[in-house]
Design a protein around this motif. Structure first.
Motif, PDB file in Angstrom:
ATOM      1  N   ASN A 196       0.840  -1.259   0.083  1.00 23.31           N
ATOM      2  CA  ASN A 196      -0.005  -0.182  -0.012  1.00 23.31           C
ATOM      3  C   ASN A 196       0.963   1.087   0.090  1.00 23.31           C
ATOM      4  N   GLU A 197       0.370   2.341  -0.033  1.00 18.17           N
ATOM      5  CA  GLU A 197       1.093   3.598   0.054  1.00 18.17           C
ATOM      6  C   GLU A 197       1.674   3.861   1.486  1.00 18.17           C
ATOM      7  N   HIS A 198       2.829   4.306   1.706  1.00 18.31           N
ATOM      8  CA  HIS A 198       3.371   4.902   2.738  1.00 18.31           C
ATOM      9  C   HIS A 198       3.103   6.367   3.050  1.00 18.31           C
ATOM     10  N   GLU A 199       2.023   6.699   3.491  1.00 13.65           N
ATOM     11  CA  GLU A 199       1.312   7.907   3.587  1.00 13.65           C
ATOM     12  C   GLU A 199       0.915   8.029   5.130  1.00 13.65           C
ATOM     13  N   THR A 200       1.298   8.996   5.869  1.00 11.47           N
ATOM     14  CA  THR A 200       1.172   8.908   7.385  1.00 11.47           C
ATOM     15  C   THR A 200      -0.429   9.014   7.573  1.00 11.47           C
ATOM     16  N   ARG A 201      -1.320   9.538   6.961  1.00 14.50           N
ATOM     17  CA  ARG A 201      -2.540   9.523   7.512  1.00 14.50           C
ATOM     18  C   ARG A 201      -3.239   8.162   7.157  1.00 14.50           C
ATOM     19  N   LEU A 202      -2.991   7.604   6.146  1.00 17.66           N
ATOM     20  CA  LEU A 202      -3.187   6.226   5.548  1.00 17.66           C
ATOM     21  C   LEU A 202      -2.880   5.087   6.662  1.00 17.66           C
ATOM     22  N   LEU A 203      -1.640   5.318   7.032  1.00 13.43           N
ATOM     23  CA  LEU A 203      -1.019   4.448   8.178  1.00 13.43           C
ATOM     24  C   LEU A 203      -1.874   4.315   9.187  1.00 13.43           C
ATOM     25  N   ASP A 204      -2.287   5.745   9.539  1.00  7.61           N
ATOM     26  CA  ASP A 204      -3.325   5.834  10.955  1.00  7.61           C
ATOM     27  C   ASP A 204      -4.282   5.145  10.690  1.00  7.61           C
ATOM     28  N   ASP A 205      -4.997   5.351   9.530  1.00  6.52           N
ATOM     29  CA  ASP A 205      -6.186   4.736   9.112  1.00  6.52           C
ATOM     30  C   ASP A 205      -6.326   3.172   9.222  1.00  6.52           C
ATOM     31  N   ILE A 206      -5.055   2.429   8.473  1.00  8.70           N
ATOM     32  CA  ILE A 206      -4.900   1.146   8.676  1.00  8.70           C
ATOM     33  C   ILE A 206      -4.763   0.660  10.221  1.00  8.70           C
ATOM     34  N   ARG A 207      -3.999   1.477  11.018  1.00  3.43           N
ATOM     35  CA  ARG A 207      -4.093   1.003  12.418  1.00  3.43           C
ATOM     36  C   ARG A 207      -5.331   0.992  12.996  1.00  3.43           C
ATOM     37  N   GLN A 208      -6.194   2.004  12.826  1.00  7.25           N
ATOM     38  CA  GLN A 208      -7.546   2.166  13.461  1.00  7.25           C
ATOM     39  C   GLN A 208      -8.455   0.949  12.984  1.00  7.25           C
ATOM     40  N   PHE A 209      -8.351   0.924  11.837  1.00  7.59           N
ATOM     41  CA  PHE A 209      -9.172  -0.230  10.740  1.00  7.59           C
ATOM     42  C   PHE A 209      -8.930  -1.645  11.583  1.00  7.59           C
TER      43      PHE A 209
END
Length: 159
Positions: A91-104
Motif C-alpha cells: 500500500n502507500e506509505h502515507e502518514t494519514r493512511l497508516l493511521d487509518d490502517i492501524r485504526q481499521f
C-alpha cells in the motif's frame, strides 16, 4: 515486519527488526547458458524488532538495495513473513493512511476482546515444552487478535 516498483509506489508492511542477513545469490553470469534469460535465486532475511501493538514498516529500501546488489532488473520478488502474528501488505506509505490502517485493524480484531486462545490457564503446554506449562504461560502473550489479523491480511506478497 514495502516494494516500490509497479506504479512505483507498492509497499509491503511487515513486523520484525531491521537486520539484514544475506544469503549467496546466484549471479546471472554464473548461471548455465541457454536460450532463456538466466535466473537468479536469492534469499534475504529482514528482522524488524517490534513492540506490542500494531506497527507498520516500510521495507522498500531494503528490497531495492538487495535487488541492486544481485543485479536483478526484471522478474518477481516474493516478500514472506514467517511468523503467525505478522503480515505483509502492499500500500502507500502515507502518514494519514497508516493511521487509518492501524485504526481499521484495531476495530477488525480489538486486542481487548475475549479470545479463547488468550485463556492461557485453559491451554496445555506441549509435552516436550521445557519447564512445562508454567514456562509456556510465562512467555506466551495474549495475542489471538494478532493471529487473526495475520490470517486476514496474509503473510506474503509477490511483486
Amino acid at each position: 515486519m514495502h516494494v516500490t516498483a509497479l506504479r512505483r509506489q507498492c509497499r509491503p508492511y511487515t513486523a520484525a527488526r531491521q537486520h539484514l542477513q544475506r544469503s549467496r545469490a546466484i549471479p546471472a553470469s554464473a548461471a548455465p547458458k541457454s536460450t532463456h534469460s538466466a535466473q537468479v535465486f536469492d534469499y534475504t532475511q529482514l528482522e524488524i524488532e517490534t513492540k506490542p501493538g500494531i506497527a507498520l514498516f516500510d521495507i522498500t529500501p531494503q528490497i531495492r538495495q538487495r535487488l541492486q546488489e544481485t543485479g536483478v532488473v526484471e522478474g518477481c520478488v516474493v516478500v514472506l513473513s514467517r511468523h503467525t502474528t505478522t503480515a505483509v501488505a502492499i500500500n502507500e506509505h502515507e502518514t494519514r493512511l497508516l493511521d487509518d490502517i492501524r485504526q481499521f485493524l484495531r476495530k477488525l480484531a480489538p486486542p481487548g476482546d475475549a479470545y479463547l486462545h488468550n485463556d492461557l490457564h485453559l491451554r496445555e503446554a506441549p509435552a516436550d515444552w521445557p519447564g512445562g506449562w508454567e514456562a509456556l504461560a510465562a512467555q506466551e502473550p495474549e495475542n489471538a487478535h494478532s493471529h487473526l489479523l495475520s490470517m486476514v491480511m496474509g503473510n506474503s506478497e509477490t511483486v
